[in-house]
Motif scaffolding. Structure first.
Motif, mmCIF file in Angstrom:
data_model
loop_
_atom_site.group_PDB
_atom_site.id
_atom_site.type_symbol
_atom_site.label_atom_id
_atom_site.label_comp_id
_atom_site.label_asym_id
_atom_site.label_seq_id
_atom_site.Cartn_x
_atom_site.Cartn_y
_atom_site.Cartn_z
ATOM 1 N N LYS A 35 -12.975 11.495 8.216
ATOM 2 C CA LYS A 35 -11.461 11.967 8.436
ATOM 3 C C LYS A 35 -11.493 13.694 8.527
ATOM 4 N N PHE A 85 -0.132 3.191 10.736
ATOM 5 C CA PHE A 85 -1.571 2.533 10.395
ATOM 6 C C PHE A 85 -1.592 1.445 11.446
ATOM 7 N N HIS A 119 2.521 10.076 1.324
ATOM 8 C CA HIS A 119 1.790 8.404 1.641
ATOM 9 C C HIS A 119 3.044 7.498 1.311
ATOM 10 N N SER A 176 0.994 -1.306 0.067
ATOM 11 C CA SER A 176 -0.075 -0.155 -0.040
ATOM 12 C C SER A 176 0.877 1.356 0.031
ATOM 13 N N PHE A 177 1.923 1.266 0.854
ATOM 14 C CA PHE A 177 2.527 2.649 1.040
ATOM 15 C C PHE A 177 4.098 2.576 0.331
ATOM 16 N N VAL A 235 -5.191 2.951 -1.195
ATOM 17 C CA VAL A 235 -4.936 1.998 0.145
ATOM 18 C C VAL A 235 -6.273 1.075 0.511
ATOM 19 N N THR A 283 -4.906 12.036 5.226
ATOM 20 C CA THR A 283 -6.137 11.141 4.544
ATOM 21 C C THR A 283 -5.315 9.973 3.795
ATOM 22 N N TYR A 284 -5.711 8.731 4.096
ATOM 23 C CA TYR A 284 -5.267 7.762 3.385
ATOM 24 C C TYR A 284 -5.874 7.887 1.810
#
Length: 804
Positions: free
Chosen positions: A671, A544, A481, A472-473, A686, A681-682
């Protein structure tokens, strides 16, 4: 909804000072019946005094003492009347002598702290702005805080950073009538100087710029007639420059004096300068002592005293230059700072020196960053050359020993201060068994069975969860991010794990743990500057995840060695990656290894409390509500049960793209409203990874009548026994009508029971709601290390800004 217990900066300072007190560094008492200036008796030990700020030794001059005694005999111990009405008979004489000394009009104040409180709110007008060097003395910063009540902007500037200062001047030039920059002439910790000439040149380039100097540590030992460091750098005192000098410290008496060539400022301060109007004036003894000292300053004798001190300063510099001792600022001031980096090293050396009959100060947080701890050594004319030799000889003897005992090195100290010191061998940690430090860039390279055994049951930290996080990151294009991962595994010669953890390097919002009022203000500014007040952070764990990210085998004989090895690796990695802050997070308040970590240059800070529902597997026979406390059962019957028939909870394991997009919009609603724990904010990517991952599932809450989507809980199944509701999305239009949040919490518990999970990691915030459903609230702390104190001081200033 999302209440967070926020850390108070003063609590952090209190803990550091309490630790220093227990180490015998602060809150000591002199035991002498009389003072010579050269000797100080502490805890029964007679010590050479290298913590003196009376640099010329005038406080013990017989003429100054005699003048004070005679004034008491003539006028009593005080003249209890406001100077606004009647001045003491001696005041006029002192003012006249000080005006001769400084070559400009002066205003005498009780002390510099009250002086700043009198002058700063008087000369700074409502249309002005104030910029503070972040190392300027506390008394200046404290006085500037008063301006916020009037809506005057007050900002910090990194120490002596002229580029940053000019940038802020340019931004404020269209908004402020005058821009005040406030700094020390000589800084009391490192003994370094303000760039006075460069600042004066900057004020010519920007006529709005006014300069305000606190030069109490530059007085007497420098300049014509001892007028101080700042005045010595000026051909004349411009009207837009104000200078505070001291009548205490080196001057040998009490009080302070503002030097001001601006007649308008002068009259305004004299007419109404806060404490000048309402507070008591200097005692007759102090005024008389200052007059006697002024006479010395106005004579040729002051240059003899200055030269005597210079001889000692030059000699100490010469001796230090022949050693490997890490002197932080090489200059001609009587303040010297020898870095130790680690507090543990500083504690060791100061105690060794005291045992040898030498007293020096230890520079501690918050005066300096924790990892910039060091020996603050001051010279005065009381010190004999032989005393200096004694000090240097013992420093040369004790310093290398301190490095060895505390596992420190000149390389580490150089990294901490961003300086290059002479290379030495890396700190060695002797062990009975060989420990192997293994570092991996990805979870795929680690020993899977060891990882699962040590950390796999925590939160989203099992192998599948870590793979999800990396995917994801790791490849995000947006730096907000983009995370870098490092895995640390320390095993003994039998391949038994002693320590295991993982690190992430990522961008954090500086206000992440600040009160919501601070974050709200910053988010308005981030609308046009998204990365404003953000820092690159190296952290144990990641943003996370929650819970214990560090496995330590406390029963292993080499566990302490392993922890030190990890801390050294983290330090080296942080230096290599040039990070702003290191965070070791989610530790219990009474963590067994707290002292060891703090001694390595960290300070503690409260984290938001964590909420965990424990022993869920033991609560399976009856309806869950039966396991709640009597009080919580009332809450259940009133706020949860009546709404159960109004909603329907569905489990979706792999939502369709359109569904996922709707869920994401609900997440964004939450959020945007919840900035008590302010993170980035993701991105939608993700959640796409969640949709594809077999261990992620979505608890979806709909209204029973019209099937309207009310909310969604994004949940991770760690099959080693932990259910993790990581994120939530809700439609706030229906929040109260269906009690959406409480329903999602309750259905999360039901789902965890269905999966026979042992616990539910509810995470941070909304503690009250989670406690009512049986969760345990667990206080947590983090260990923080920063590149400097600018970030912490800036946050504290923003916090006070929003209060005012």
């Amino acid at each position: 909804m999302a209440k967070i217990k926020h850390n108070n900066f003063l609590d952090t300072v209190d803990r550091v000072i309490t630790e220093a007190k227990s180490e015998g560094m602060v809150h000591l008492r002199a035991e002498d019946k009389d003072f010579t200036g050269r000797i100080l008796t502490i805890n029964g030990i007679t010590c050479y005094h290298f913590g003196h700020t009376g640099y010329l030794g005038l406080e013990l001059d017989h003429r100054i003492k005699s003048a004070a005694i005679q004034a008491v005999l003539n006028y009593g111990t005080q003249f209890p009347l406001s100077k606004t009405y009647i001045a003491h008979p001696l005041y006029e004489e002192l003012e006249e002598k000080l005006e001769l000394l400084f070559g400009n009009p002066v205003i005498i104040t009780k002390n510099s702290t009250l002086g700043h409180l009198a002058v700063i709110p008087t000369v700074v007008r409502d249309g002005d702005a104030v910029l503070l060097d972040h190392q300027v003395h506390w008394s200046v910063q404290n006085a500037a805080q008063q301006l916020k009540l009037r809506g005057i902007p007050v900002q910090l500037v990194r120490h002596n950073n002229l580029e940053m200062l000019e940038s802020l001047i340019q931004k404020l030039s269209s908004k402020a009538d005058h821009i005040w920059y406030m700094a020390d002439g000589v800084y009391s910790m490192y003994g370094d100087y303000a760039p006075v000439k460069e600042l004066l040149a900057l004020s010519k380039k920007y006529p709005q710029l006014h300069l305000y100097f606190d030069d109490v540590h530059g007085m007497s030992w420098r300049g014509k007639n001892g007028m101080g460091y700042v005045m010595s750098q000026l051909d004349f005192l411009p009207e837009h420059v104000l200078v505070f000098g001291t009548l205490s410290k080196t001057f040998g008496a009490s009080g302070s004096a503002l030097v001001c060539s601006n007649k308008h400022f002068y009259e305004r301060i004299k007419n109404f300068g806060g404490p000048l109007t309402f507070s008591a004036k200097l005692e007759p003894s102090a005024v008389a002592a200052a007059i006697a000292s002024a006479d010395i300053h106005l004579s040729q004798e002051i240059y003899n005293l200055q030269n005597a001190l210079k001889k000692r300063i030059d000699y100490f510099n010469q001796r230090l230059a022949k050693t490997d001792l890490p002197l932080i600022a090489r200059n001609s001031s009587p303040v010297f700072y020898i870095g130790t980096g680690l507090p543990a090293t500083g504690y060791f050396i100061v105690n060794k020196l005291m045992a040898a009959g030498i007293y020096v100060n230890l520079g501690l947080f918050p005066a300096v960053p924790v990892k910039n701890t060091g020996l603050r050594i001051t010279l005065s004319n009381h010190n004999a050359i032989a005393d200096i030799d004694h000090l240097v000889n013992h420093l040369e003897k004790e310093y290398p020993q301190a490095l060895t005992v505390t596992h420190n090195s000149l390389n580490r100290i150089g990294n901490a201060f961003r300086m290059n010191f002479k290379e030495d061998s890396k700190p060695s940690i002797k062990t009975d068994q060989e420990l192997q430090l293994q570092v991996f860039d990805t979870i795929y390279e680690t020993n899977t069975s060891l990882w699962m055994e040590c950390l796999g049951s925590t939160n989203v930290l099992d192998i599948d969860g870590m793979r999800f996080l990396e995917k994801s990151f790791n490849s995000m294009k947006n730096p907000q991010h983009q995370w870098r991962f490092r895995y640390i595994q320390i095993v003994d010669d039998a391949n038994r794990p002693v320590l295991m953890t993982f690190l992430t390097e990522s961008l954090w919002k500086d206000d992440m743990l600040a009160p919501a009022s601070v974050s709200k203000k910053l988010e308005q500014l981030r609308a046009t500057a998204p990365n404003l007040h953000t820092s690159r952070v190296l952290s144990i764990g990641c943003l996370f995840t929650e819970g214990n990210h560090l496995y330590l085998n406390d029963k292993h004989p080499q566990v302490e060695v392993a922890l030190r090895q990890m801390l050294m690796y983290v330090e080296r990695l942080g230096h290599r990656w040039n990070i702003d802050m290191t965070v070791l997070r989610d530790f219990d308040l009474n963590y067994k290894w707290s002292k060891l970590i703090q001694d390595q240059g960290y300070f503690t800070m409260d984290m938001p409390e964590s909420c965990v529902l424990e022993d869920l597997d033991l609560k399976m026979e009856k309806d869950y509500s039966h396991y709640l406390s009597q009080r919580s059962q009332k809450h259940y019957k009133k706020d949860i049960k009546p709404y159960l028939d109004k909603v329907r909870c569905n489990l979706i394991k792999q939502p369709k793209p359109a569904q996922l997009d709707t869920f994401y919009q609900l997440y964004l609603q939450v959020k945007s409203k919840n900035i008590s724990l302010n993170t980035f904010t993701y991105p939608f990517e993700v959640f796409e990874q969640m949709r594809k991952h077999s261990k992620w599932e979505f608890l979806v809450l709909n209204s029973a009548t019209d099937d309207h989507l009310l909310g969604v809980m994004f949940c991770y199944k760690n099959y080693l026994g932990t259910y993790v509701p990581s994120l939530i999305g809700m439609d706030y239009h229906y929040l109260m009508e269906f009690q959406t949040y409480r329903q999602l919490l309750y259905h999360t518990i039901l789902r965890a029971r269905e999966l026979h999970m042992k616990k539910v990691d509810f995470g941070m915030s909304a503690n009250f709601e989670k406690r009512k459903l049986g969760a345990t609230i667990i206080p947590k702390q983090a260990f923080i290390q920063t590149a400097d104190n600018y970030l912490l001081e800036q946050l504290e200033m923003m916090r006070t800004n929003t209060k005012t």
